[in-house]
Write a protein that holds these residues in place. Structure first.
Motif, short mmCIF file in Angstrom:
data_model
loop_
_atom_site.label_atom_id
_atom_site.label_comp_id
_atom_site.label_asym_id
_atom_site.label_seq_id
_atom_site.Cartn_x
_atom_site.Cartn_y
_atom_site.Cartn_z
N VAL A 241 9.44 9.56 -0.20
CA VAL A 241 10.87 8.94 -1.05
C VAL A 241 10.46 8.93 -2.57
O VAL A 241 8.87 8.57 -2.42
N ASP A 242 10.85 8.38 -3.41
CA ASP A 242 11.03 8.07 -4.99
C ASP A 242 10.10 6.85 -4.83
O ASP A 242 10.97 5.83 -4.62
N PRO A 243 8.95 6.47 -5.67
CA PRO A 243 8.33 4.87 -5.62
C PRO A 243 8.86 4.53 -6.46
O PRO A 243 9.13 3.25 -6.17
N GLU A 244 9.80 5.09 -7.42
CA GLU A 244 10.11 4.00 -8.88
C GLU A 244 11.18 3.92 -8.43
O GLU A 244 12.18 2.32 -8.38
N VAL A 245 12.32 3.88 -7.50
CA VAL A 245 13.62 3.81 -7.00
C VAL A 245 13.06 2.94 -5.89
O VAL A 245 14.28 1.84 -5.45
N LEU A 246 12.30 3.19 -4.58
CA LEU A 246 11.42 2.42 -3.85
C LEU A 246 11.81 0.86 -4.19
O LEU A 246 11.77 -0.06 -3.96
N GLU A 247 10.35 0.93 -5.15
CA GLU A 247 10.21 -0.65 -5.63
C GLU A 247 11.63 -1.21 -6.84
O GLU A 247 11.76 -2.66 -6.24
N ARG A 278 0.51 6.20 0.72
CA ARG A 278 -0.59 4.61 -0.04
C ARG A 278 0.54 4.09 0.00
O ARG A 278 0.91 2.43 -1.12
N GLU A 279 0.97 4.81 -1.74
CA GLU A 279 2.12 4.25 -2.55
C GLU A 279 2.89 2.93 -1.85
O GLU A 279 3.43 1.92 -2.12
N ALA B 56 -12.13 9.20 3.86
CA ALA B 56 -12.25 8.09 5.01
C ALA B 56 -12.45 6.79 4.66
O ALA B 56 -12.20 5.86 4.92
N TYR B 57 -13.52 6.79 3.32
CA TYR B 57 -13.50 5.96 2.42
C TYR B 57 -12.07 4.93 1.94
O TYR B 57 -12.19 3.63 2.01
N GLY B 58 -11.52 5.98 1.71
CA GLY B 58 -9.70 5.66 0.93
C GLY B 58 -9.37 4.45 1.64
O GLY B 58 -8.27 3.79 1.51
N CYS B 59 -9.28 4.95 3.37
CA CYS B 59 -8.80 4.40 4.22
C CYS B 59 -8.91 3.03 4.58
O CYS B 59 -8.78 1.69 4.78
N LEU B 60 -11.04 3.13 4.15
CA LEU B 60 -11.21 2.14 4.85
C LEU B 60 -10.57 0.98 4.23
O LEU B 60 -10.74 -0.54 3.67
N ALA B 61 -10.73 1.37 2.28
CA ALA B 61 -9.96 0.37 1.27
C ALA B 61 -8.81 -0.35 1.97
O ALA B 61 -9.03 -1.00 1.44
N ASP B 62 -8.06 0.90 1.69
CA ASP B 62 -6.16 0.49 1.88
C ASP B 62 -5.99 -0.43 3.13
O ASP B 62 -5.79 -1.33 3.16
N GLY B 63 -6.95 -0.14 4.02
CA GLY B 63 -7.59 -1.35 5.15
C GLY B 63 -8.01 -2.72 5.48
O GLY B 63 -8.03 -3.93 5.76
N GLY B 64 -8.75 -3.10 4.24
CA GLY B 64 -8.47 -4.29 3.42
C GLY B 64 -10.22 -4.55 3.98
O GLY B 64 -11.01 -5.65 4.04
N LEU B 65 -11.05 -3.32 4.60
CA LEU B 65 -12.22 -3.49 5.03
C LEU B 65 -13.53 -3.63 4.24
O LEU B 65 -14.06 -3.59 4.43
#
Lengths: 491, 491
Positions: A241-247, A278-279, B56-65
């Motif tokens: 999905v397009d993040p700009e339009v989504l926002e 993630r975005e 894996a580190y990225g996911c932990l950061a995304d999860g706020g841990l």
């Protein structure tokens, strides 16, 4: 008068008599104007009590089939057909249907409808699994065993949340996919659709907006229509999905819900990239919009990377995860699940009770035994191999027969291809003629929330063997070849 | 650092690593402020690629841990609990719940709730059948056979209307009960509740009025609440719903639907007389109000006359019939049916598709095989005998222990007794204390649409053997004896 009554039946005699007489009246054996024997006479003829006959005659009169003329007797009414017609028209049902429901049915029988075609037609319309691949015998043994072990309990009312061993199995299954189920509640529902329905009903009011990918699952569009909610479609690119339009949509339209199919998206087949996941999740969190993640096709991976679900990436906050085995195991059982934050799950639980108390228990138990014994894993390995071959056969056939006519992206999972034909191609109109060419497909316009997309086509291949795929695509190329070379078809 | 990774798992390595680290963070094995090994170092330690560790580190950061401090490394966050709490509070779910749904849940957790009591409590709360009586083995063989004969098809998607052989069987079954199914359509649904839900959604708009008996099935009151419709209760006498009040309600309130339980009414047990059935039907026809007839307990007849259903008396016009075997056969399967005039059934069909595509197929097929082989008839004969004995035991125990304390009418069918205690008795408050006396029951107030009825009690006996009934009623007499003799309990 030839009336047969069964004295051993549990149906009361007067009802048997009424039913016999009604049949004779409706078939004309007792014609309009004909006088029925007096009840005393009828009772003597049939060896019944007079009360019984009176009761039967009363029912006929109530049903509008006879007139009782006091002092003269009971007569078959003059115009039974008109009378029945009138009775059937006692209520103008059309006028009484809720407008939202009427609107939804208009949608579903219009753009939401897909022409299937007849027996000799090769149909690319379906996203159902191929039941020729099902491990029926293993499942039969599972059902047998759960009935032997706890049949009585499984056949009586169960818990609203679902069959406990299946719930525990699914929680383990989701945890193994990186989803932290803590703080959430898992609820067994009747396939994905009921999960969607409960979520929309809990979170949306009629007139609210739901944001979703455009295109998206047409069944979800039907659901939004049936619930009276508006739909804001967000376009997609190759990453999702397009993040700009989504926002912009999240900020300006404040949707009550964001519905997404990140993995092997229906209908486009796009597998949302890790960065985009993630975005998108960060946006949903920032604007505090609940996300319903449709994980229906996560197990349909044939190649490439598996990305974590949005729910696995979510800090616990805003994703409701809807899962189902219906694309790999036994959709006829109608078993799916919702994993939702507890505060929401409390309401989903009560709505589920209200709908149907709980999902059929024996199906849940059989499915649990099947998974628990490792048959799910085995079946996945087997059917992924078959579906991978079919997807390759599809890609191959498309390359040979549709290059130059349409564009598509070869996927790495799922059950379908998404084809773009030149602007002006009317795939909806052509779908009506497709059965003449021995082929059927899902016209793409039904997947777009805002209309449009008449030059798109979804081709599902899951139930077709490579030889059928080859023939089917040849037929498609003939159909679309004619169309795109005939200027009359262009608009 | 003790991290076990399984290279044979289908779960990607980075998710396994993320999951292991998350567990260590949440349990405190990696305490707040602790620095994780650099990704290069971690990769070397575990024999992984650095990309995998970064993912894996990225996911932990995304999860706020964890916090990633640029140039310094990855640190476990200071207050994980608060962080998780915050993430879970990203969305204020309470505030987002649809008001009608919130109202419904308030109803259901308030007056709609029935205290069940613990293990040693003799519970009169249930109207479920006794699964000790189920012919489990016969059903198991039926399931086995349908899976052998057409397992693949039964496990894949089926038709919205339901499994065709079961539909045909049910049409025959209804015709044998004097119902003319012509002009109607039969739709298989997930038990009575889904039939009710589809009907209410098709015919009512939020704010509309539904008329019903008062008291009535409390689950229906919950449904009306969940659908945002008002409820106009019509009082009953020994023959059924009061026709004079009914006429006033139909004329003045123009309800969108009239919901009735003519046979072994829940909760009163009243079997509407023949004359009253005709009168009520004539009123519905005159005011052109659709009737939803709840036939849930029609097979629970132990003595006396069977009256035809309203649907059998209806000239075809205004009755929707909702049936279920859930009181005699296998409620855990969640199979019921609706027989509705075609013009309405068209909408019910589309709403059913929208809800969950179709009712679980294998359950339908097993039930069909069970009925088709004559097991339904056999089971009915057997369990009617048992339930008749239990009803007699109930009546006997009530006479001996509650005469003078309460009034009731001995019924001829169904699963319950309806007791009236002196005005001022607060059966709702007493239900809270009942488990201390080793007994539980359904307080009567939950069955009244307009409130009131706190001096009524419903006692279900279907799952209790005569000895338990005797003990349970003794306990009730002690509970209510105390209450009615203690002036403090009177209000």
């Amino acid at each position: 008068m030839n009336i047969e009554l069964n004295r051993d039946s549990r149906q009361p005699m007067y009802l048997q008599l009424q039913s016999a007489l009604r049949g004779m009246i409706l078939t004309g054996a007792l014609p309009p104007g004909c006088k029925l024997p007096a009840s005393r006479e009828m009772a003597r003829l049939l060896g019944l009590s007079r009360n019984t006959v009176d009761e039967a005659y009363g029912c006929l009169a109530d049903g509008g089939l006879t007139d009782v003329r006091p002092g003269r007797g009971t007569y078959v009414r003059g115009d039974i057909r008109a009378e029945r017609q009138r009775a059937e028209e006692a209520i103008d049902w059309e006028a009484r249907i809720n407008e939202t429901v009427r609107e939804y049915v208009r949608y579903r029988t219009g753009i939401g409808a897909v022409r299937q075609g007849g027996r000799d037609v090769i149909s690319f319309t379906s996203l159902a699994p191929d039941h020729q691949l099902f491990a029926v015998d293993a499942f039969r043994r599972c059902m047998n065993d759960v009935l032997v072990n706890e049949g009585g309990v499984l056949l009586n009312y169960g818990y609203v949340r679902g069959y406990e061993p299946l719930r525990r199995y699914l929680i383990g299954y989701l945890e193994a996919k990186g989803i932290d189920c803590g703080g959430n509640e898992l609820l067994i529902v009747n396939g994905f659709r009921q999960g969607l329905e409960l979520t929309v009903r809990a979170l949306c009011r009629p007139g609210d907006t739901v944001a979703c990918e455009s295109p998206t699952y047409n069944g979800a569009l039907g659901m939004f229509s049936a619930c009276g909610v508006r739909c804001a479609g967000v376009p997609m690119d190759a990453e999702g999905v397009d993040p700009e339009v989504l926002e912009r949509v999240l900020r300006d339209e404040r949707p009550a819900l964001l519905y997404l199919i990140p993995t092997y998206h229906n209908p486009t087949g796009v597998n949302m990239t890790m960065g985009r996941r993630r975005e998108v999740l960060a946006l949903a969190q920032r604007y505090a919009v609940p996300v319903l993640e449709d994980g229906f096709s996560e197990e349909l991976r044939y190649d490439g990377t598996a990305y974590p679900s949005l729910k696995a990436l979510d800090g616990g906050g805003c994703v409701i995860y809807a899962g189902s085995f219906s694309k790999v195991l036994f959709p006829g059982l109608r078993v799916g699940w919702l994993l939702a934050p507890k505060a929401l799950a409390y309401y989903l639980y009560h709505l589920k009770y209200n709908d149907d108390i709980h999902t059929g228990l024996l199906h849940q138990a059989g499915l649990w035994a099947f998974c628990e014994r490792g048959y799910l894993e085995r079946h996945l390995r087997y059917c992924r191999k078959i579906y991978r071959e079919r997807m390759a056969a599809m890609d191959d056939a498309l390359r040979r027969h549709l290059t130059g006519l349409a564009k598509w992206t070869a996927g790495s999972g799922g059950f379908s291809f998404w084809l773009k034909f030149p602007t002006g191609t009317d795939a909806r109109a052509l779908a009506e003629r497709a059965p003449e060419y021995g082929v059927a497909y899902a016209p793409g316009d039904s997947f777009f929330p805002g209309g449009g997309g008449r030059n798109y086509v979804r081709l599902g291949f899951s139930r077709l063997e490579p030889a059928q795929i080859e023939t089917g695509v040849t037929r498609l190329s003939r159909l679309f070849g004619t169309a795109t070379h005939s200027p009359k078809e262009m608009t």
